[in-house]
Design a protein around this motif. Structure first.
Motif, short mmCIF file in Angstrom:
data_model
loop_
_atom_site.label_atom_id
_atom_site.label_comp_id
_atom_site.label_asym_id
_atom_site.label_seq_id
_atom_site.Cartn_x
_atom_site.Cartn_y
_atom_site.Cartn_z
N ASP A 43 43.42 8.20 8.62
CA ASP A 43 42.24 8.99 7.78
C ASP A 43 41.21 8.95 8.74
OD1 ASP A 43 44.15 9.22 5.42
OD2 ASP A 43 43.37 7.26 4.47
N TRP A 302 44.93 17.78 4.75
CA TRP A 302 45.13 16.62 5.46
C TRP A 302 44.18 16.72 6.59
CZ3 TRP A 302 46.24 15.18 10.39
CH2 TRP A 302 46.26 13.51 10.62
N PRO A 303 43.11 16.04 6.91
CA PRO A 303 42.50 14.94 6.57
C PRO A 303 41.28 15.23 5.81
CG PRO A 303 41.76 14.91 9.04
CD PRO A 303 42.76 16.37 8.64
N ALA A 306 39.15 12.41 4.23
CA ALA A 306 38.18 11.50 4.91
C ALA A 306 36.97 12.15 5.61
CB ALA A 306 38.98 10.77 5.98
#
Length: 360
Positions: A43, A302-303, A306
């Motif tokens: 992450d 993704w990601p 984060a």
């Protein structure tokens, strides 16, 4: 002075306009990562790679082979001692992804070097530790934000809007369960290292949502299990059932477990005129009979989660955004968690608002 009612903090927040878009950034902030476990590798480091506000400058872990592998792969400084990293690198922020019992030392070192902290949950392992860390961050004038990713997901922020449409809410049910074959394995099976089991660890996210949406309850009653694997020895709870209530009349329960599969995360709020049901990636408003009135869903690449969190924290550091999950806010989380453990030990209701905090 009680941190929960600090007028200086309230005044500083009042001067942060949530829609302010320009600031004094002249380059990316330099970030270090302490702890090269799955959370960091899957992450935070990929998130930093995509970040517009920060760039990875150094990594640290107590495993020298892991450090060598990733410092060369990422072309950054590598350290096995976070004290050395803080002394050597000119860091603006550090992402802390270490076992719970190590977090306090890393945050203290960051505060000593005036480095801002983005920390994986939990904020602390005890109330006393939480207060100490809050005081250190305030004295060092650094920002610390706990990683509570759901606060940056539109599905979760939309919950409050739909909740306003179901009349008077009277019951809420939450569940966060997953299956771990051996709850005794590693540091997470030891309360002395983890601070507890599923309540303080994975349960932190569900507790955050309860406090975010409804505030700190007036009473908590909890039962906990360390019996999922009777053939193993561990003292960090594998399962917890928590009942909580508010003087307003709202009451509810949370089921948390590291031994109940398949993985499930949900909150259901029932009101006099309907139901709001929140699952990961989906939010629905229903009639009391179960008919879907409206539904929202979100597929997140993704990601991006984060990266979004890292970029938001950069704006917090620059004074462009309020800190949604700082030390003061997380004192409430620790009060709720402490009440759960006290209740499980005494088999009585506990008022999490009754915690007496030392003054600064």
């Amino acid at each position: 002075m009680n941190l929960l009612s600090n007028p200086d903090v309230a005044e500083s927040r009042a001067h942060i306009h949530p829609l302010r878009l320009s600031g004094r950034r002249q380059g990316k902030l330099r970030a270090g990562v302490v702890g090269l476990g799955r959370q960091a590798l899957d992450d935070h480091i990929p998130g930093l790679k995509e970040s517009e506000g920060a760039e990875l400058a150094a990594v640290c872990d107590d495993n020298p082979e892991l450090v060598r592998e990733h410092q060369y792969r990422l072309n950054v400084g590598g350290y096995t001692d976070f004290h050395e990293m803080f002394r050597t690198e000119q860091l603006d922020l550090v992402i802390v992804t270490v076992p719970h019992h190590i977090g306090r030392a890393v945050v203290s070192a960051a505060a000593e070097h005036r480095v801002h902290v983005l920390k994986e949950k939990p904020f602390a392992t005890t109330i006393a530790e939480a207060h100490d860390l809050a005081q250190q961050c305030r004295s060092a004038d650094i920002q610390l934000m706990v990683t509570l990713q759901r606060r940056f997901n539109p599905i979760y922020t939309s919950f409050i809007q739909l909740a306003d449409q179901i009349g008077t809410p009277f019951i809420v049910e939450g569940q966060y369960t997953l299956f771990v074959d051996d709850p005794s394995d590693g540091w997470r099976g030891k309360s002395a290292m983890a601070g507890g089991g599923c309540v303080i660890d994975m349960g932190y996210h569900l507790i955050d949502m309860v406090l975010w949406y409804f505030g700190l309850p007036d009473r908590v009653l909890a039962d906990m299990s360390v019996q999922a694997r009777p053939d193993r020895i561990y003292d960090a709870e594998d399962t917890a059932l928590i009942h909580f209530g508010y003087d307003s009349g709202l009451y509810g329960s949370l089921l948390l477990s590291r031994f109940i599969g398949p993985k499930s995360e949900q909150i259901r709020l029932v009101g006099s005129k309907g139901v709001v049901h929140l699952e990961r990636g989906r939010l629905r408003r229903l009639t009391n009979g179960g008919e879907v009135i409206e539904s929202l869903s979100r597929e997140q690449s993704w990601p991006s989660a984060a990266t979004c969190q890292i970029d938001y924290f950069c704006r917090v550091i620059e004074g462009l955004r309020p800190n949604l999950s700082g030390p003061i806010e997380n004192l409430a989380h620790m009060s709720f968690i402490a009440a759960c453990y006290e209740s499980a030990n005494t088999h009585t209701y506990v008022n999490p608002k009754g915690t007496q905090w030392p003054t600064l």
